[in-house]
Design a protein around this motif. Structure first.
Motif, mmCIF file in Angstrom:
data_model
loop_
_atom_site.group_PDB
_atom_site.id
_atom_site.type_symbol
_atom_site.label_atom_id
_atom_site.label_comp_id
_atom_site.label_asym_id
_atom_site.label_seq_id
_atom_site.Cartn_x
_atom_site.Cartn_y
_atom_site.Cartn_z
ATOM 1 N N ALA A 37 0.845 -1.192 0.000
ATOM 2 C CA ALA A 37 0.000 0.000 0.000
ATOM 3 C C ALA A 37 0.882 1.243 0.000
ATOM 4 O O ALA A 37 2.041 1.205 0.413
ATOM 5 C CB ALA A 37 -0.913 -0.004 1.224
ATOM 6 N N LEU A 38 0.304 2.342 -0.442
ATOM 7 C CA LEU A 38 0.986 3.630 -0.443
ATOM 8 C C LEU A 38 0.268 4.533 0.547
ATOM 9 O O LEU A 38 -0.937 4.800 0.403
ATOM 10 C CB LEU A 38 0.964 4.247 -1.844
ATOM 11 C CG LEU A 38 1.728 5.547 -2.036
ATOM 12 C CD1 LEU A 38 3.214 5.362 -1.746
ATOM 13 C CD2 LEU A 38 1.535 6.060 -3.443
ATOM 14 N N GLY A 39 0.994 4.971 1.568
ATOM 15 C CA GLY A 39 0.395 5.814 2.599
ATOM 16 C C GLY A 39 0.282 7.258 2.173
ATOM 17 O O GLY A 39 0.863 7.688 1.165
ATOM 18 N N GLU A 40 -0.462 8.030 2.952
ATOM 19 C CA GLU A 40 -0.615 9.459 2.680
ATOM 20 C C GLU A 40 0.720 10.184 2.734
ATOM 21 O O GLU A 40 0.884 11.236 2.113
ATOM 22 C CB GLU A 40 -1.592 10.079 3.671
ATOM 23 C CG GLU A 40 -3.024 9.638 3.446
ATOM 24 C CD GLU A 40 -3.979 10.294 4.421
ATOM 25 O OE1 GLU A 40 -3.645 11.354 4.984
ATOM 26 O OE2 GLU A 40 -5.070 9.736 4.599
ATOM 27 N N ASP A 41 1.679 9.605 3.470
ATOM 28 C CA ASP A 41 3.000 10.213 3.578
ATOM 29 C C ASP A 41 3.882 9.908 2.365
ATOM 30 O O ASP A 41 5.032 10.323 2.308
ATOM 31 C CB ASP A 41 3.699 9.759 4.858
ATOM 32 C CG ASP A 41 3.930 8.255 4.918
ATOM 33 O OD1 ASP A 41 3.503 7.533 3.989
ATOM 34 O OD2 ASP A 41 4.532 7.792 5.900
ATOM 35 N N GLY A 42 3.340 9.148 1.386
ATOM 36 C CA GLY A 42 4.093 8.834 0.181
ATOM 37 C C GLY A 42 5.042 7.669 0.317
ATOM 38 O O GLY A 42 5.869 7.437 -0.562
ATOM 39 N N ARG A 43 4.915 6.905 1.403
ATOM 40 C CA ARG A 43 5.784 5.744 1.621
ATOM 41 C C ARG A 43 5.012 4.460 1.407
ATOM 42 O O ARG A 43 3.845 4.355 1.766
ATOM 43 C CB ARG A 43 6.346 5.759 3.040
ATOM 44 C CG ARG A 43 7.244 6.943 3.297
ATOM 45 C CD ARG A 43 7.879 6.877 4.653
ATOM 46 N NE ARG A 43 8.808 5.752 4.683
ATOM 47 C CZ ARG A 43 9.321 5.250 5.797
ATOM 48 N NH1 ARG A 43 8.986 5.744 6.962
ATOM 49 N NH2 ARG A 43 10.163 4.245 5.748
ATOM 50 N N LEU A 44 5.693 3.471 0.842
ATOM 51 C CA LEU A 44 5.094 2.153 0.679
ATOM 52 C C LEU A 44 5.143 1.390 1.989
ATOM 53 O O LEU A 44 6.073 1.548 2.786
ATOM 54 C CB LEU A 44 5.849 1.335 -0.373
ATOM 55 C CG LEU A 44 5.655 1.722 -1.829
ATOM 56 C CD1 LEU A 44 6.525 0.822 -2.719
ATOM 57 C CD2 LEU A 44 4.215 1.636 -2.260
ATOM 58 N N THR A 45 4.129 0.542 2.203
ATOM 59 C CA THR A 45 4.144 -0.413 3.307
ATOM 60 C C THR A 45 3.852 -1.791 2.732
ATOM 61 O O THR A 45 3.242 -1.921 1.671
ATOM 62 C CB THR A 45 3.095 -0.080 4.381
ATOM 63 O OG1 THR A 45 1.796 -0.136 3.805
ATOM 64 C CG2 THR A 45 3.351 1.275 5.019
ATOM 65 N N VAL A 46 4.287 -2.808 3.459
ATOM 66 C CA VAL A 46 4.043 -4.187 3.057
ATOM 67 C C VAL A 46 3.402 -4.924 4.225
ATOM 68 O O VAL A 46 3.770 -4.711 5.374
ATOM 69 C CB VAL A 46 5.337 -4.884 2.584
ATOM 70 C CG1 VAL A 46 6.355 -4.994 3.703
ATOM 71 C CG2 VAL A 46 5.047 -6.242 1.987
ATOM 72 N N ARG A 47 2.422 -5.791 3.900
ATOM 73 C CA ARG A 47 1.734 -6.578 4.924
ATOM 74 C C ARG A 47 1.701 -8.026 4.441
ATOM 75 O O ARG A 47 1.164 -8.319 3.372
ATOM 76 C CB ARG A 47 0.324 -6.065 5.136
ATOM 77 C CG ARG A 47 -0.468 -6.862 6.164
ATOM 78 C CD ARG A 47 -1.933 -6.444 6.213
ATOM 79 N NE ARG A 47 -2.103 -5.030 6.426
ATOM 80 C CZ ARG A 47 -2.301 -4.456 7.606
ATOM 81 N NH1 ARG A 47 -2.353 -5.185 8.689
ATOM 82 N NH2 ARG A 47 -2.477 -3.153 7.694
ATOM 83 N N LEU A 48 2.268 -8.914 5.221
ATOM 84 C CA LEU A 48 2.270 -10.341 4.908
ATOM 85 C C LEU A 48 1.175 -11.014 5.711
ATOM 86 O O LEU A 48 1.201 -10.990 6.949
ATOM 87 C CB LEU A 48 3.623 -10.960 5.238
ATOM 88 C CG LEU A 48 3.776 -12.467 5.025
ATOM 89 C CD1 LEU A 48 3.542 -12.828 3.568
ATOM 90 C CD2 LEU A 48 5.149 -12.935 5.473
#
Length: 84
Positions: A37-48
Motif C-alpha cells: 500500500a501507499l500511505g498518505e506520507d508517500g511511503r510504501l508499506t508491506v503486509r504479509l
C-alpha cells in the motif's frame, strides 16, 4: 551465519510517486498473500498475511528494505506477476 563487521545500510533512494503507485496491490507468494500500500506520507508499506504493515525504505527504484526486520522486497518490473 555471518561473522565480521555489520555492513552499512544502503543509502535511501528517491523514487517518484508514479513508480511507487505501480507497485501497490496484492501479490501471491509461497508464504501467503502480500499487500503493498501507499500511505498518505508517500511511503510504501508491506503486509504479509494478517501481520501488521511495515514501512519500506527504497534502496533503488525496484528494491526496498523492510524497516524493523531483516528483509527486502524487489519488484520485478516488466515481468508477469499474479498481482492485482
Amino acid at each position: 551465519m555471518r561473522s565480521g563487521p555489520v555492513p552499512p545500510e544502503p543509502a535511501a533512494a528517491s523514487v517518484p510517486r508514479e513508480t511507487l503507485e505501480r507497485y501497490v496491490g496484492r501479490y501471491a507468494l509461497p508464504r501467503g498473500p502480500v499487500a503493498v500500500a501507499l500511505g498518505e506520507d508517500g511511503r510504501l508499506t508491506v503486509r504479509l498475511g494478517g501481520q501488521r504493515a511495515l514501512p519500506l525504505r527504497p534502496t533503488s527504484a525496484t528494491e526496498f528494505r523492510v524497516e524493523g526486520v531483516d528483509a527486502r522486497v524487489v519488484f520485478l518490473v516488466g515481468r508477469a506477476t499474479s498481482g492485482s
